[in-house]
Design an enzyme around this catalytic site. Sequence first.
Site, PDB file in Angstrom:
ATOM      1  N   SER A 128      16.503 -32.394 -20.156  1.00 15.61           N
ATOM      2  CA  SER A 128      16.480 -30.927 -20.083  1.00 15.61           C
ATOM      3  C   SER A 128      17.851 -30.263 -19.960  1.00 15.61           C
ATOM      4  CB  SER A 128      15.599 -30.470 -18.913  1.00 15.61           C
ATOM      5  OG  SER A 128      16.115 -30.925 -17.683  1.00 15.61           O
ATOM      6  N   LYS A 134      13.558 -24.357 -11.520  1.00 14.57           N
ATOM      7  CA  LYS A 134      14.951 -24.206 -11.949  1.00 14.57           C
ATOM      8  C   LYS A 134      15.420 -22.761 -11.814  1.00 14.57           C
ATOM      9  CE  LYS A 134      14.970 -28.278 -14.846  1.00 14.57           C
ATOM     10  NZ  LYS A 134      15.417 -28.908 -16.092  1.00 14.57           N
TER      11      LYS A 134
END
Length: 355
Positions: free
Chosen positions: A247, A293
Amino acid sequence: MSEERITTHRSASGRNGFARWLMVVIPVALGLLFFVPTPYYVTRPGSAIELAPMIDVEGGEKDETGAFMLTTVRMGEANLAWYLYAQLSPDAELMEKELVVGKGESNEDFTRRELAVMDNSQKIAEAVAFRMAGYDVKVENQGVWVMGTVDNMPAKNVLKIGDVITSVDGKKMSRKEDLLGYLSEKRKGDSVEIEFTRDGKKQKQTLVLDQLPQSKNAGIGIRPEDKQEIIVPNRVTISSEGIGGPSAGLMMTLEIYDQLNTEMDLTRGYQIAGTGTISLDGTVGRIGGINHKIVAADKAGAEIFFAPQDDQGPISNYEEALATAKRIGTSMKVVPVRTVEDALVYLRSQPLKKS
């Protein structure tokens, strides 16, 4: 007077009994909370980490006045305490173990896969960044990367995560499509000779095909990916400090490109976080845990957050990120991107931040 002493004695005896009861119950309760496993993993916000100290590009320049940051998610097996915490906290989430670690896989298998995928993501980020900067990049298919094995299938106790299958029955396997196409012509009970590399050493094994779970086809039972050798003209050193997964691809691409691009400070003085996988054509892909996140980036003081605008789920990563940003009341700007070029266009349009 004697009656009063008896009453006092009984009260003291009762308190001592209660204290002894607590001394037994509390350790048992703590043991249940922290040592009783559940069939879940718990995910929660990790951290936002500046990339410039982690990445060095030979011949590049680190002239950023702001920063690019990758974002992480904390993940671990959920004991009863974490299970209860996740029921109460909006910033913790439970995932079934088999969605994280495949059936029959160990935590070591999971770690090996995550680190291998991170390594591949780094190489693709290098290729995309150098191409955008006008350099020639060489990409060669090396074989079929084993990213997991299926329980009770032929490959389970033979192949390991990170192995690269290079040929089957003497026929070269450059991509996973080659392997899948060749095996599709085989039947359960057929034998195939697999040649593969592990830690740079060649090995051979003969496997007897079995029927794949939930399929009419026979196979060896692996999760295949393409293994590619990517050669860029300048050396790139990335110290990812044990961070796994794909990611960080987008943000590593931006950092590498910014070091190669000496004409403009792409950060424009801002603290820029984000997430998303990166493909060789520059496409930014969907990731998991984007809500965590967003929280991590906000806590780190990020002013801009790049989120994948994908079509792979009921709602896009960008929509998930936007919903979390609204929930926590952040002033951070969440920006949707489908390609790395989208991120570059946005950054070039931003005014220099006044100090």
